[in-house]
Design a protein around this motif. Structure first.
Motif, PDB file in Angstrom:
ATOM      1  N   LEU A 152       0.343  -1.199  -0.348  1.00 31.82           N
ATOM      2  CA  LEU A 152      -0.283  -0.401   0.147  1.00 31.82           C
ATOM      3  C   LEU A 152       0.966   0.990  -0.169  1.00 31.82           C
ATOM      4  O   LEU A 152       0.746   2.024  -1.005  1.00 31.82           O
ATOM      5  CB  LEU A 152      -1.443   0.032   1.296  1.00 31.82           C
ATOM      6  N   SER A 153       1.471   1.032   0.803  1.00 32.67           N
ATOM      7  CA  SER A 153       2.605   2.430   1.096  1.00 32.67           C
ATOM      8  C   SER A 153       3.803   2.269  -0.245  1.00 32.67           C
ATOM      9  O   SER A 153       3.528   4.087  -0.994  1.00 32.67           O
ATOM     10  CB  SER A 153       4.177   2.126   2.273  1.00 32.67           C
ATOM     11  N   PRO A 160       0.571  10.232  -7.457  1.00 39.58           N
ATOM     12  CA  PRO A 160       1.189  12.467  -7.955  1.00 39.58           C
ATOM     13  C   PRO A 160      -0.206  13.413  -7.476  1.00 39.58           C
ATOM     14  O   PRO A 160      -0.496  14.459  -7.716  1.00 39.58           O
ATOM     15  CB  PRO A 160       0.667  12.388  -9.367  1.00 39.58           C
ATOM     16  N   MET A 161      -0.159  13.311  -5.629  1.00 44.47           N
ATOM     17  CA  MET A 161      -0.377  13.989  -4.612  1.00 44.47           C
ATOM     18  C   MET A 161      -0.489  13.690  -3.985  1.00 44.47           C
ATOM     19  O   MET A 161       0.016  12.465  -3.077  1.00 44.47           O
ATOM     20  CB  MET A 161      -2.621  13.840  -5.275  1.00 44.47           C
ATOM     21  N   MET A 162      -1.122  14.407  -2.836  1.00 41.52           N
ATOM     22  CA  MET A 162      -1.002  14.352  -1.514  1.00 41.52           C
ATOM     23  C   MET A 162      -1.573  13.349  -0.575  1.00 41.52           C
ATOM     24  O   MET A 162      -2.871  13.079  -1.589  1.00 41.52           O
ATOM     25  CB  MET A 162      -0.388  15.530  -0.553  1.00 41.52           C
ATOM     26  N   VAL A 163      -1.100  12.288  -0.089  1.00 40.09           N
ATOM     27  CA  VAL A 163      -2.409  11.732   0.654  1.00 40.09           C
ATOM     28  C   VAL A 163      -1.747  11.535   1.918  1.00 40.09           C
ATOM     29  O   VAL A 163      -0.667  10.992   2.807  1.00 40.09           O
ATOM     30  CB  VAL A 163      -2.400   9.750  -0.416  1.00 40.09           C
ATOM     31  N   ILE A 164      -2.509  11.515   3.103  1.00 35.03           N
ATOM     32  CA  ILE A 164      -3.211  10.857   4.302  1.00 35.03           C
ATOM     33  C   ILE A 164      -3.536  10.676   4.920  1.00 35.03           C
ATOM     34  O   ILE A 164      -5.354  10.454   4.389  1.00 35.03           O
ATOM     35  CB  ILE A 164      -2.575  12.693   5.013  1.00 35.03           C
ATOM     36  N   LEU A 165      -3.956   9.467   6.052  1.00 41.36           N
ATOM     37  CA  LEU A 165      -4.148   8.239   6.086  1.00 41.36           C
ATOM     38  C   LEU A 165      -4.507   8.593   7.538  1.00 41.36           C
ATOM     39  O   LEU A 165      -3.906   8.590   8.444  1.00 41.36           O
ATOM     40  CB  LEU A 165      -3.962   6.969   5.510  1.00 41.36           C
ATOM     41  N   LEU A 166      -5.961   8.959   8.278  1.00 41.80           N
ATOM     42  CA  LEU A 166      -6.546   9.034   9.230  1.00 41.80           C
ATOM     43  C   LEU A 166      -7.044   7.437  10.011  1.00 41.80           C
ATOM     44  O   LEU A 166      -7.505   7.295   9.472  1.00 41.80           O
ATOM     45  CB  LEU A 166      -7.197   9.930   9.957  1.00 41.80           C
ATOM     46  N   VAL A 175       1.542   8.930   5.985  1.00 44.70           N
ATOM     47  CA  VAL A 175       1.456   9.617   4.352  1.00 44.70           C
ATOM     48  C   VAL A 175       2.747   9.600   3.580  1.00 44.70           C
ATOM     49  O   VAL A 175       3.074   8.790   3.382  1.00 44.70           O
ATOM     50  CB  VAL A 175       1.827  11.371   5.067  1.00 44.70           C
ATOM     51  N   ASN A 176       2.055   9.475   2.270  1.00 50.02           N
ATOM     52  CA  ASN A 176       3.115   9.522   1.275  1.00 50.02           C
ATOM     53  C   ASN A 176       4.666  10.727   0.677  1.00 50.02           C
ATOM     54  O   ASN A 176       4.365  11.375   1.309  1.00 50.02           O
ATOM     55  CB  ASN A 176       2.593   9.587  -0.463  1.00 50.02           C
ATOM     56  N   GLY A 177       4.928  10.271  -0.099  1.00 49.86           N
ATOM     57  CA  GLY A 177       6.109  10.973  -0.649  1.00 49.86           C
ATOM     58  C   GLY A 177       5.885  12.410  -0.629  1.00 49.86           C
ATOM     59  O   GLY A 177       5.968  14.074  -0.208  1.00 49.86           O
ATOM     60  N   GLN A 178       4.933  12.795  -1.562  1.00 50.27           N
ATOM     61  CA  GLN A 178       4.485  14.181  -1.537  1.00 50.27           C
ATOM     62  C   GLN A 178       4.067  14.955  -0.784  1.00 50.27           C
ATOM     63  O   GLN A 178       4.000  15.840  -1.193  1.00 50.27           O
ATOM     64  CB  GLN A 178       3.797  13.857  -3.162  1.00 50.27           C
ATOM     65  N   TYR A 179       2.586  14.339   0.636  1.00 46.77           N
ATOM     66  CA  TYR A 179       2.858  15.139   1.085  1.00 46.77           C
ATOM     67  C   TYR A 179       3.809  15.837   2.050  1.00 46.77           C
ATOM     68  O   TYR A 179       4.210  16.584   2.528  1.00 46.77           O
ATOM     69  CB  TYR A 179       1.360  14.318   1.647  1.00 46.77           C
ATOM     70  N   GLU A 180       5.199  14.302   2.415  1.00 46.84           N
ATOM     71  CA  GLU A 180       6.707  14.989   3.028  1.00 46.84           C
ATOM     72  C   GLU A 180       7.336  15.901   2.130  1.00 46.84           C
ATOM     73  O   GLU A 180       7.504  17.161   3.052  1.00 46.84           O
ATOM     74  CB  GLU A 180       7.694  13.610   2.850  1.00 46.84           C
ATOM     75  N   LYS A 181       7.346  15.908   0.984  1.00 43.82           N
ATOM     76  CA  LYS A 181       7.777  16.579  -0.093  1.00 43.82           C
ATOM     77  C   LYS A 181       6.909  18.113  -0.037  1.00 43.82           C
ATOM     78  O   LYS A 181       7.370  19.156   0.299  1.00 43.82           O
ATOM     79  CB  LYS A 181       7.721  16.434  -1.413  1.00 43.82           C
ATOM     80  N   PHE A 182       5.241  18.365   0.160  1.00 43.56           N
ATOM     81  CA  PHE A 182       5.557  19.201   0.160  1.00 43.56           C
ATOM     82  C   PHE A 182       4.783  20.104   1.650  1.00 43.56           C
ATOM     83  O   PHE A 182       5.364  21.489   1.117  1.00 43.56           O
ATOM     84  CB  PHE A 182       3.917  19.282  -0.980  1.00 43.56           C
TER      85      PHE A 182
END
Length: 208
Positions: A152-153, A160-166, A175-182
Motif C-alpha cells: 500500500l505504501s 501524483p498527489m498528496m495522500v494522508i491516512l487517519l 502519508v506519502n512522499g508527495q505529502y512529505e515533500k510539500f
C-alpha cells in the motif's frame, strides 16, 4: 499398641489418597490446556508434561519423564533452553523466548517458551516450569499485515498527489512522499500522533 498403629496407617492411607486425588485433578486441569506445559526438577529432568506437550512432539509421558529436553529438541535450542533453565534456578526470574520448532507432523511452528521457577513450601527453588504457546498463526498474520502495508505504501507513493491516512481517532497512519515533500516534514514525525491539522498557505500546523 495395635489401635494406635492402625490409626497411623489409616491417616497415612488417607493422606496418600488425597495426594493422588490432587495429582489427578491437576493432571486433568493441565490436559485441557491447548498450550504445552511441563515441570522439571533441579537436574532439569522432566517430571510432568500435559497432553498438548506430548502431542506436539509425538512422544508419550513415559518417553519424556526422567529425561532432559535435549532428547526431543534440536541441539541448538536444547542448549539455549538449558542455559535459561540454569539462569532461572539461579536467579528465580521468569523468562520468555521465541523459537522455531518442528512438530510431530514435520511442520515448523513458532513457539513462545514461557519459563518460571517452581518453589517449595520453604521458599527454595526446586525446579522449573514452562508453558509453550503456539503463535504461528499470529506471526503469519503479522507478516501478511506488514506485506500489505508495504504494498500500500509503495502504491500510495506513486500517486501524483498528496495522500494522508487517519484512523477514527484522527491519528496519522500514513502519508506519502508527495505529502512529505510539500510540507517539508518526515512521515516518522507524524505517524502515530493525534493531530488537529489545518493549512495556512504552505504551512502545516500541528496541535499535538
Amino acid at each position: 499398641d495395635i489401635t494406635e498403629i492402625r490409626q497411623r496407617e489409616q491417616i497415612s492411607r488417607t493422606a496418600q489418597t488425597e495426594a493422588e486425588r490432587a495429582q489427578a485433578q491437576l493432571s486433568a486441569f493441565l490436559d485441557h490446556s491447548p498450550s504445552g506445559m511441563y515441570l522439571k526438577d533441579r537436574d532439569l529432568k522432566v517430571t510432568m508434561v500435559n497432553k498438548a506437550y506430548e502431542n506436539f512432539y509425538g512422544l508419550s509421558t513415559g518417553q519424556m519423564v526422567g529425561n532432559s529436553a535435549e532428547k526431543w529438541l534440536p541441539k541448538h535450542i536444547a542448549d539455549e533452553v538449558e542455559t535459561l533453565d540454569l539462569e532461572i534456578l539461579r536467579r528465580g526470574e521468569m523468562v520468555d523466548m521465541e523459537v522455531e520448532v518442528e512438530n510431530a507432523d514435520g511442520e515448523m511452528r513458532s513457539l513462545v517458551f514461557s519459563k518460571f521457577p517452581i518453589y517449595a513450601a520453604g521458599g527454595e527453588i526446586v525446579g522449573v516450569g514452562g508453558v509453550n504457546t503456539d503463535v504461528t498463526e499470529s506471526r503469519q498474520q503479522e507478516a501478511e499485515v506488514r506485506t500489505t502495508q508495504a504494498r500500500l505504501s509503495a502504491y500510495i507513493d506513486h500517486i501524483p498527489m498528496m495522500v494522508i491516512l487517519l484512523d477514527r481517532d484522527s491519528r496519522i497512519l500514513m502519508v506519502n512522499g508527495q505529502y512529505e515533500k510539500f510540507f517539508n516534514i518526515k512521515a516518522e514525525e507524524m505517524v502515530g500522533k493525534t493531530n488537529a491539522i489545518r493549512f495556512q498557505g504552505e504551512q502545516l500546523e500541528r496541535d499535538i
